[in-house]
Design an enzyme around this catalytic site. Structure first.
Site, PDB file in Angstrom:
ATOM      1  N   ARG A   1       0.824  -1.207   0.000  1.00 11.64           N
ATOM      2  CA  ARG A   1       0.000   0.000   0.000  1.00 11.64           C
ATOM      3  C   ARG A   1       0.863   1.264   0.000  1.00 11.64           C
ATOM      4  O   ARG A   1       0.486   2.282  -0.614  1.00 11.64           O
ATOM      5  CB  ARG A   1      -0.919  -0.024   1.224  1.00 11.64           C
ATOM      6  CG  ARG A   1      -1.997   1.050   1.233  1.00 11.64           C
ATOM      7  CD  ARG A   1      -3.096   0.693   2.216  1.00 11.64           C
ATOM      8  NE  ARG A   1      -4.138   1.705   2.236  1.00 11.64           N
ATOM      9  CZ  ARG A   1      -4.341   2.543   3.264  1.00 11.64           C
ATOM     10  NH1 ARG A   1      -3.566   2.468   4.338  1.00 11.64           N
ATOM     11  NH2 ARG A   1      -5.322   3.430   3.217  1.00 11.64           N
TER      12      ARG A   1
ATOM     13  N   HIS B   1       0.287   4.361  -2.558  1.00  9.86           N
ATOM     14  CA  HIS B   1       0.008   5.720  -2.096  1.00  9.86           C
ATOM     15  C   HIS B   1       1.134   6.681  -2.470  1.00  9.86           C
ATOM     16  O   HIS B   1       0.906   7.890  -2.551  1.00  9.86           O
ATOM     17  CB  HIS B   1      -0.229   5.718  -0.592  1.00  9.86           C
ATOM     18  CG  HIS B   1      -1.610   5.277  -0.214  1.00  9.86           C
ATOM     19  ND1 HIS B   1      -2.436   5.983   0.636  1.00  9.86           N
ATOM     20  CD2 HIS B   1      -2.336   4.200  -0.608  1.00  9.86           C
ATOM     21  CE1 HIS B   1      -3.591   5.363   0.762  1.00  9.86           C
ATOM     22  NE2 HIS B   1      -3.548   4.263   0.013  1.00  9.86           N
TER      23      HIS B   1
ATOM     24  N   ASN C   1      -4.240   8.754   4.468  1.00 11.46           N
ATOM     25  CA  ASN C   1      -3.024   8.196   5.055  1.00 11.46           C
ATOM     26  C   ASN C   1      -2.987   8.224   6.576  1.00 11.46           C
ATOM     27  O   ASN C   1      -2.388   7.358   7.214  1.00 11.46           O
ATOM     28  CB  ASN C   1      -1.799   8.958   4.529  1.00 11.46           C
ATOM     29  CG  ASN C   1      -1.639   8.847   3.025  1.00 11.46           C
ATOM     30  OD1 ASN C   1      -2.081   7.883   2.413  1.00 11.46           O
ATOM     31  ND2 ASN C   1      -1.006   9.853   2.427  1.00 11.46           N
TER      32      ASN C   1
END
Length: 320
Positions: A64, A68, A96
């Site tokens: 992830r 991101h 986040n």
């Protein structure tokens, strides 16, 4: 499905000096560090193996981080920068905050690699490598990671808030969000398959549990025990209830059975144009993992800094 539109990245042993920041910036093949830091990939791989063995969820967390990072102004390691008195990073962006994890693992890897070859291996490349290695450790297919990214000296909180797809998006918004980064609807479905591992907080799927009808009733009842209508925002549930720590195609089988955890997950199988692809993946793990590998290579090529642009950070949390 084979991606005819897959990003074509030149396989070069020598990095071309490119001063522009674009998707066309050329990366090199996996031998990029063969001379400058020959033990880099082995060192990173061993660290990922150890981290995932210690906590299987960490594999999803590291994957992830790469996603991101890449979706916010390209794969440049900007996601790793800490806030300072004079600098605002991306870690406090809504998608986040209290969600991204694995930074300590990246710190450890960077420290080990710096001891081997100071100032050679970028934080952005480390993120690309650990994403691949995490998938492999959890049973997925490997791929040739393109290398040669350099690290940014800036970050964008605003872009992180606007460009990362939210779990509340409907199908058309998901398609648009990925299309804005150069992905087809098919590649969006493929990359969403990363939700075959990992967990999500109650706050991200509460509305689906209590307000939506396209959810298996027993599945919803089980989830409500850990995600009440109020409170418990940070309580975790697996994105793939069937095999949460195995990189397989159970995520797609769950969608067909209306057991998608997030609203955005179930949107992929909600009577729209992506239904057929979800069904196909649910029946053919090989097809999914082949497509996933190709899509990850493409994602790793989003607007990298190469040549003389950016820097090789000594510490991934701050600029040199």
């Amino acid at each position: 499905m084979a991606f005819d539109t897959a990003l074509k990245i030149s396989f070069l042993f020598v990095v071309c000096v490119i001063t522009s920041r674009s998707a066309s910036a050329q990366l090199s093949n996996q031998n990029y560090y063969e001379k400058g830091c020959p033990k880099a990939l082995q060192t990173i791989g061993s660290a990922v193996k150890s981290a995932v063995a210690n906590e299987s969820r960490m594999g999803a967390s590291l994957l992830r981080l790469h996603f991101h990072d890449c979706f916010v102004n390209g794969c440049d390691g900007s996601i790793l920068l800490d806030d300072t008195a004079n600098f605002t990073g991306e870690k406090t962006a809504f998608p986040n905050l209290n969600s991204l994890r694995g930074f300590d693992v990246v710190d450890t890897i960077k420290s080990e690699v710096e001891k081997l070859c100071p100032g050679v291996v970028s934080c952005a490349d480390i993120l690309a490598i650990v994403a691949r290695d995490s998938v492999v450790e959890l049973g997925g297919q490997s791929w040739q990671v393109q290398l040669g990214r350099r690290d940014s000296t800036t970050a964008s909180l605003n872009t992180a808030n606007t460009d990362l797809p939210a779990p509340t998006l409907n199908l058309s918004a998901l398609i648009t969000s990925f299309s804005n980064k150069g992905f087809t609807a098919e590649e969006m479905v493929t990359l969403s398959g990363s939700h075959t591992i990992g967990q999500s907080r109650c706050v991200t799927f509460r509305a689906r549990l209590y307000n939506e009808s396209n959810i298996d009733s027993s599945f919803a009842t089980t989830l409500k025990a850990n995600c009440p209508s109020s409170g418990g925002d940070n309580n975790l549930s697996p994105l793939d209830v069937t095999s949460p720590t195995s990189f397989d195609n159970a995520y797609f089988t769950n969608l067909v059975c209306q057991k998608g955890l997030l609203h955005s997950d179930q949107q992929l199988f909600s009577g729209g144009l992506t239904n057929a692809q979800v069904t196909a993946y649910s029946k053919n793990f090989g097809s999914f993992q082949n497509d996933f590998a190709k899509a990850m290579v493409k994602m790793g090529g989003l607007s990298p800094l190469t040549g003389s642009t950016g820097q090789i950070r000594t510490n991934c949390r701050r600029v040199n």
